[in-house]
Design a protein around this motif. Sequence first.
Motif, short mmCIF file in Angstrom:
data_model
loop_
_atom_site.label_atom_id
_atom_site.label_comp_id
_atom_site.label_asym_id
_atom_site.label_seq_id
_atom_site.Cartn_x
_atom_site.Cartn_y
_atom_site.Cartn_z
N TYR A 249 0.80 -1.23 0.00
CA TYR A 249 0.00 0.00 0.00
C TYR A 249 0.84 1.27 0.00
N LYS B 68 11.10 0.74 -3.21
CA LYS B 68 10.89 1.83 -4.15
C LYS B 68 11.82 2.97 -3.78
N HIS C 289 7.00 -6.43 -12.65
CA HIS C 289 6.52 -5.38 -13.55
C HIS C 289 7.69 -4.76 -14.30
N HIS D 28 6.48 -5.37 -8.05
CA HIS D 28 7.24 -4.27 -8.67
C HIS D 28 8.42 -4.82 -9.47
N CYS E 139 3.05 1.72 -4.01
CA CYS E 139 2.26 2.12 -5.18
C CYS E 139 2.03 3.63 -5.24
#
Length: 640
Positions: free
Chosen positions: A439, A542, A576, A573, A442
């Motif tokens: 959560y 990230k 992707h 991630h 993103c």
Amino acid sequence: MPISTPLLDTISYPADLRRLKHEDLLQVASELRAETIDAASQSGGHFGAGLGVVELTVALHYVYNTPADRLIWDVSHQAYPHKILTGRRDRIRQIRQSDGLYGFTKRAESEYDPFGAAHSSTSISAGLGMAVARDLKGADNHVISVIGDGSMSAGMAYEAMNNAGARDSRMLVVLNDNGMSIAPGVGALTNYLSWLVSTHPFLSLRDIALQLSKKFPKTLRTAAERVDEYARGMVMGGTLFEELGFYYVGPVDGHDLETLVPILENIREAKEVGPVLLHVVTEKGKGHPFSDTNKEKHHAVGKFDPVTFDVKKGTSNAPSYTSVFARSLISHAEADDKIIAITAAMPSGTGVDKFEEHFPDRTFDVGIAEQHAVTFAAGMATEGFKPFAAIYSTFLQRAYDQVVHDVALQKLPVRFAIDRAGLVGQDGATHAGSFDVAYLACLPNMMVMAAGDEADLMHMVSTAVEYDDGPCAFRYPRGEGMGVEMPETGTPLEIGKGRIMVEGNKVALLNLGGRLGTCLKAAEDLKQRGISTTVADARFAKPLDTDLIATLVKNHELVITIEEGSIGGFSSHVLHYLAANGLLQGGAVVKPMTLPDAFIGHGAPDWQYRQARLEADDIVVEVLRGLKLDEKVLEFAARN
């Protein structure tokens, strides 16, 4: 020495309790308190809250026809005596163990638990839903929500009360005011509750309450007498609860059964009255056997000797992650007066209490109000401060809208210190830190780190101190670290760069977070099998270390991502990125290992991770399968 509970021994369910005379209830309460203490000595667990509501529990089950009458415990830390009286006494000493009772109320466990709880401030909303459903069905049962004064600091409780008052729904809210939640109560509301007293007649119920209040112990009576001026600033002189549409009764001594029972009986019979709030004053941990009177400490305890009352402690040479965070933040705060620590009623659980000892003016406990905590931190960030919002992963979920709109959207440099990442043991699914990577990663503008060991946590605190380009989060598990060598001070990390822990050439294990030690153990096992294994620690969810990921995929036959988080997190991630850049064609096989798409029950952490298939043996099996060594999998399974 076995405890003697002759009267409690005759009670299997509340129906048995209701057959007793009023004068027997005091002995029942005494025996119930002794049983709760003895059980806690063998199981540990949330202790103080239950001891504080022994008499209240007895009174509620005596007066109301549970389970037909719905009794809801907010958070339900205090539900151990409730469980003992509702057919679960024979299992109370296995509470919070994998094959035992859940530490909180749970619908699947008993019909006496009408609503599952473990996060605060939900009981009034749930109770109102049940009351309205009752009315729609044309039924006539009662609904009682028991909520602590700490839980009343959360906005959700007032949203529910406002709705209940507007509907004039018949229900009872019992405000258990023990002057503290997990930590000493904070804020104007808790101070208000500590001296709130009624001054207006409440039909016959209010008159009864006022008369019985004269029987309070002197300390309670004196406190009540000091509140004549409570109405200053209040509209029409009414209490806050009356303005929300509730009839207020109290305060009542929550340990005086002669007071509680007749008041509850009168409230039960006053069916023409809408929502009622009964304010009871209790002592958290009442009757606890320890010489130390620190109430917060006895909120939850480990196992202890029932004779000497010495708490049994495990041995570890490694510091806890929480203590490493606290020491590191204190060290930075000594040189940087812009660093602020914020907690939502969990100072000791997050280590913020240690920070407060050094910097009381820069420490803010906002109560059980995670939404407010996040936006409060955002406001401080706009003024050039460096707020560290130390919040458990499971509780940060409650402030997600604020994280998105008030922090990430405005690119404000709030630092989120996320304790209890991954599975947390006996507190079970309600407290697991399973979802924060999914959560948070993103969100635009958000930087997300995960500590692989306790030294790396120090580096991440240092990184967060220096990072002003937007919000950031760093997550770390509950419990002790790996025992790695600790630096004197942390060093800021290069943003978005991981590290290689072990070099290999056939298989790569790409870890994020607290399973690093497990990956290293699996790699050693694979080495003994002749499988050369790289162990990489991503450090960042990230931004991703795309160079590291691309190198691992190009130079290995199999790459497995490993994280103590849900589907949709780090591995998503990574996949992707690989798919978007054509790195899944003709290169390594890439497989994710995450927590399963299920809620994992309560039990010891190692048991939970076995259930989640994230132990070293599980990684080895996944590698053997990924390399299509199916016969090796069978051999491995046979030996283990």
